[in-house]
Write a protein that holds these residues in place. Structure first.
Motif: not given
Length: 631
Positions: A162-168, A170-177
Motif C-alpha cells: 500500500q505504501y508503494n502504490r500511494s502517492s508521495p 500520502d506516503q508520510p501518512k502510511l510511514q508510522p504503520k
C-alpha cells in the motif's frame, strides 16, 4: 541415703523393678519392626540447583521446586539407580528452596557412596527432566510465536504494498504503520530466536559439588530390634529405680532400727532378719528346727538382751540340777516367775512366732518356760509348738476349769517349754481377762518364765488389760508394717500402764539398719534397753515402793551440781545419746507432755522405775549415764 540403703530399697521394691522392665520390653517389642532394617540416616548429602547463566529471567524457583517434588523425578532417579520401588527414593530425599534462585536437595543413605549416588541421580533427574520440560514448553511457545510472526509478516507486506502504490503526498501518512508493523515482527522474531537458543541448552544446573557427611545416628534412632530392646530394658529398669526411690521417700512406715527407736521412744533390743518362704513354712520354732540359722541366732541375741534388761528374777540364774521340766512342786513364793507380755501394735507383726522362738531360746538356758496363749481372736501358738487344740486360757479365765490348772499345762515339741492353749472361746474375749490376775498368780510357780501372747494392742483391749499383771513388756514390730503414728500410740498406751518395757524386737530386716555411736564398756547398759527404766528392783520391792509426787521424784532423781554443769551428750567421756533417747524435750528435760513412756502421770512414777523415773521419763539421759557409771 547411703548406697547400702539404696540397695535395700531396690530389694524391697524388686517387683516394681521387674514390672517396669517387662513393660518397657513389651513396648519396645511392639514399636520395633521385625528383623534388622537398614539405617538410611547414617549418611547425609546436599546438592544445590541454580538456573544457568542467562536463564534467570525465564526460570522460576517455585516451578522448579514443584517439579522436583513430583513422582516423575523420583521414578527417573530410581530407574537410574536400579531401584524398583520409587517410594524408597521419595523417603530418602528432601527438596527445599533456600532462595528464589537456589534449590537444595538433601538425601540420606546407609553409606556415604549410596547417599552420594542418590544425590547425583536425583540432581541429574531434576536437571534433565526440567530442561526437557522447558524445551517442550519453548517449542510450543516458538510454534505459537512463529504463527504470530507469519501473520505480522503478511501485515507488513500488505502495508508495504500500500505504501508503494500511494502517492508521495500520502506516503508520510502510511510511514508510522509501516514502522510499527516492522517493529512488531522484529520483536517476535527476536523472541523466537531466544527461545530456540535456550531450548538447545539446560535451563538449570548443579551448583558446586555434593556435600557428603556422616549423620548423627545413635542408639535412639537405631532400627535394630536387639539394640532397641536392650535400650528399652535399660530405660525400664531406670524408670523402676526412680519410682522405687520416690516411693521409698513417700513411704513413712518404719523399717530401720533408728526409725523404730525414734517412733516408739524405746530401744531395739533385737533384730531378726527377713525370713525366706522356706523358713516361713516351718511350723516349729527356728531355734529348734534350724539352730544354726541366722534368724535363730537373732532370737538367741534377743533372749540374751531380754535377760539383761528384764526383771531381776528373769536374769537370775536357774538353780541346781533338781529342776524338772515338768515342774509340779511350786516355786518359793519369794521368787515368783517373771511374766513377760509380748505385745504388738497391729497384726502380722510377728508376735506369735517371736514368742515361740523366744520360749525355745529361753529353754536352751535351762529355764522352764510356760507360754500362755491369750490371743482369743486368732490363737496360733499351738500350731508353732506342736500342741493340739483343746481347753486352755479361755476356760481358766472364765472359771470353768480353774481347778484343773495342771491338766491344762501341756508339753510341747520343745523340751522345757509348756503351753496353755487359747481354748474354746465362747464369751466375749475382752470379758475373759478380768480374772487374769488370779490366773497369773497361780501359774507363776509352774515355770521359771511365763510368756503371754495377746491380741494386737491397737485392735483390741485384751493386751491393755493384761499388761498390768506383767512384770515386763516386749514389743514386736515387723519392718514396714507400722507407721510412726501407730508407734506413737503404742508407746503412749504402754506408758500409761507403768509396766517396764524391755524394748522392741524388730523383725523382717534386710540387713544392718544403721549404726549408732557407742561409748566405752558399760555405757550400753545405760544408753541401751536397761537405760530406759534404770536398774530395776525385784517385783516385791517395786510393789513396796510408795508412789511419790512429782516434786519428790524430781528431787530424788535430780543430778548433782557437777553433773548438771556438764553439757548434754558429753558426760562420761564423750558418750552420746542413743537415737531412741533423743526426743524433743522442754526446759525440764521431759518429753512431750512432761512424762515419757513409763510414767503414770505428770507428777508420779510407775513401778518400773527404781529411781523415780520410767522409760523415757523425767530424768532423761543424764540419769541414765549416771546409773551406768554406778553399775
Amino acid at each position: 541415703m547411703e548406697p547400702a540403703n539404696h540397695f535395700t530399697v531396690l530389694r524391697r521394691y524388686w517387683r516394681l523393678l521387674v514390672g517396669c522392665t517387662l513393660a518397657a520390653l513389651v513396648v519396645g517389642w511392639l514399636l520395633t519392626p521385625a528383623g534388622d532394617t537398614v539405617d538410611n540416616a547414617k549418611w547425609k548429602c546436599k546438592v544445590a540447583i541454580t538456573p544457568v547463566a542467562g536463564a534467570g529471567d525465564t526460570v522460576r524457583a517455585d516451578q522448579v521446586l514443584s517439579y522436583a517434588q513430583g513422582a516423575d523425578v523420583a521414578a527417573a532417579a530410581a530407574k537410574q539407580l536400579g531401584i524398583g520401588d520409587a517410594s524408597e527414593v521419595l523417603a530418602r530425599r528432601t527438596v527445599t528452596a533456600d532462595s528464589p534462585q537456589m534449590l537444595t536437595i538433601a538425601t540420606t543413605g546407609p553409606t556415604g557412596q549410596s547417599c552420594s549416588d542418590l544425590a547425583t541421580a536425583y540432581s541429574a533427574a531434576i536437571i534433565k527432566g526440567y530442561s526437557d520440560e522447558s524445551a517442550r514448553s519453548a517449542a510450543e511457545t516458538i510454534k505459537k510465536l512463529q504463527a504470530q510472526a507469519d501473520a505480522q509478516q503478511q501485515q507488513l507486506n500488505d502495508i508495504q504494498a500500500q505504501y508503494n502504490r500511494s502517492s508521495p503526498a500520502d506516503q508520510p501518512k502510511l510511514q508510522p504503520k509501516l514502522t510499527a508493523a516492522n517493529t512488531a515482527l522484529t520483536t517476535t522474531l527476536t523472541t523466537i530466536s531466544k527461545l530456540a537458543n535456550s531450548a538447545q541448552t539446560d535451563a538449570i544446573q548443579q551448583w558446586g559439588s555434593i556435600d557428603a557427611r556422616q549423620g548423627t545416628s545413635n542408639l535412639l534412632s537405631s532400627p535394630s530390634r536387639s539394640v532397641r530392646l536392650g535400650l528399652a530394658v535399660f530405660l525400664g529398669l531406670a524408670l523402676g529405680v526412680v519410682a522405687a526411690l520416690m516411693l521409698s521417700r513417700m513411704d513413712t512406715r518404719l523399717r530401720s532400727r533408728n526409725a523404730v527407736e525414734e517412733a516408739f521412744n524405746l530401744p531395739v533390743i533385737g533384730e531378726v532378719p527377713l525370713l525366706s518362704r522356706r523358713q516361713r513354712r516351718v511350723r516349729e520354732p527356728l531355734v529348734r528346727a534350724r539352730p544354726s540359722d541366722p534368724a535363730a541366732e537373732a532370737y538367741r541375741s534377743l533372749r540374751s538382751t531380754l535377760l539383761l534388761t528384764g526383771p531381776d528374777t528373769l536374769a537370775r540364774p536357774v538353780g541346781g540340777d533338781d529342776r524338772d521340766s515338768k515342774r509340779t512342786a511350786p516355786r518359793p513364793l519369794t521368787e515368783p516367775a517373771p511374766v513377760v507380755l509380748v505385745a504388738s501394735g497391729g497384726s502380722r507383726d510377728g508376735r506369735t512366732i517371736t514368742i515361740a522362738n523366744l520360749a525355745a531360746a529361753l529353754a536352751e538356758t535351762g529355764r522352764g518356760v510356760l507360754v500362755l496363749d491369750c490371743d482369743f481372736r486368732h490363737p496360733q501358738l499351738h500350731t508353732h509348738l506342736g500342741v493340739g487344740d483343746g481347753p486352755g486360757m479361755a476356760e481358766l479365765l472364765s472359771g470353768e476349769r480353774l481347778d484343773e490348772l495342771d491338766e491344762l499345762i501341756r508339753p510341747t515339741n520343745v523340751a522345757g517349754v509348756s503351753l496353755i492353749t487359747g481354748g474354746n472361746t465362747t464369751a466375749y474375749p475382752a470379758a475373759l481377762v478380768l480374772r487374769a490376775g488370779d490366773v497369773l498368780r497361780r501359774v507363776r510357780p509352774h515355770a521359771d518364765v511365763v510368756l503371754i501372747d495377746t491380741s494386737p494392742l491397737l485392735h483390741a483391749n485384751d493386751a491393755y488389760d493384761l499388761v498390768q499383771h506383767a512384770d515386763a513388756v516386749l514389743v514386736t514390730v515387723r519392718s514396714g508394717n507400722v507407721t510412726p503414728e501407730q508407734a506413737d500410740r503404742v508407746a503412749e498406751l504402754l506408758s500409761r500402764t507403768g509396766v517396764p518395757v524391755a524394748g522392741v524386737a524388730l523383725l523382717g530386716t534386710y540387713g544392718r539398719s544403721g549404726r549408732r555411736r557407742r561409748g566405752p564398756a558399760g555405757v550400753a547398759g545405760a544408753s541401751g534397753p536397761a537405760g530406759r527404766s534404770g536398774q530395776q528392783q525385784p517385783p516385791q520391792q517395786q510393789a513396796a515402793l510408795p508412789r511419790q509426787s512429782g516434786p519428790t521424784a524430781e528431787q530424788a532423781s535430780a543430778p548433782g551440781p557437777e553433773r548438771a554443769a556438764e553439757p548434754a551428750g558429753e558426760r562420761g567421756g564423750g558418750r552420746t545419746t542413743p537415737s531412741w533417747a533423743r526426743r524433743a524435750s522442754g526446759e525440764n528435760g521431759t518429753g512431750p507432755g512432761g512424762a515419757g513412756p513409763g510414767s503414770t502421770g505428770p507428777n508420779s512414777t510407775g513401778p518400773n522405775s527404781a529411781n523415780g523415773h520410767g522409760p523415757g521419763g523425767d530424768q532423761g539421759e543424764p540419769a541414765l549415764l549416771r546409773e551406768a557409771e554406778d553399775r
